[in-house]
Design a protein around this motif. Structure first.
Motif: not given
Length: 91
Positions: A45-46, A49, A52-53
């Motif tokens: 998840t990290l 994320s 994506g950022i």
């Protein structure tokens, strides 16, 4: 020209799908220190994320540079038109 953008979109989509698929198998929990806080996240998840950022931030920065170039080009075209009009009046 549009075919090139379609191929680019498919490649980026493929990279996203592969990264999310590989990341879904990783259930390891890690602690992430922010500037103001600390959190515990699954590694997949990290990574997803942050990827994506970073991708969105890259698009925003490139978009701003593209927009600045387009505005400069529009101003230059208007200046050329004005100079051509002045030249035609002098002749």
């Amino acid at each position: 020209m549009k075919f090139k953008y379609l191929i680019l979109f498919i490649v980026v989509l493929f990279i996203f799908i592969v990264s999310f698929t590989l990341g879904a198998k990783n259930e390891q929990v890690v602690t992430f220190n922010f500037l103001v806080a600390e959190g515990t996240f699954r590694l997949s998840t990290l990574l997803a994320s942050l990827f994506g950022i970073g991708f969105l931030l890259g698009w925003v920065i490139c978009g701003l540079f593209w927009l600045r170039a387009r505005v400069a080009l529009a101003h230059a075209k208007n200046k050329v038109i004005k100079l051509e009009q002045q030249l035609s009046k002098q002749l």
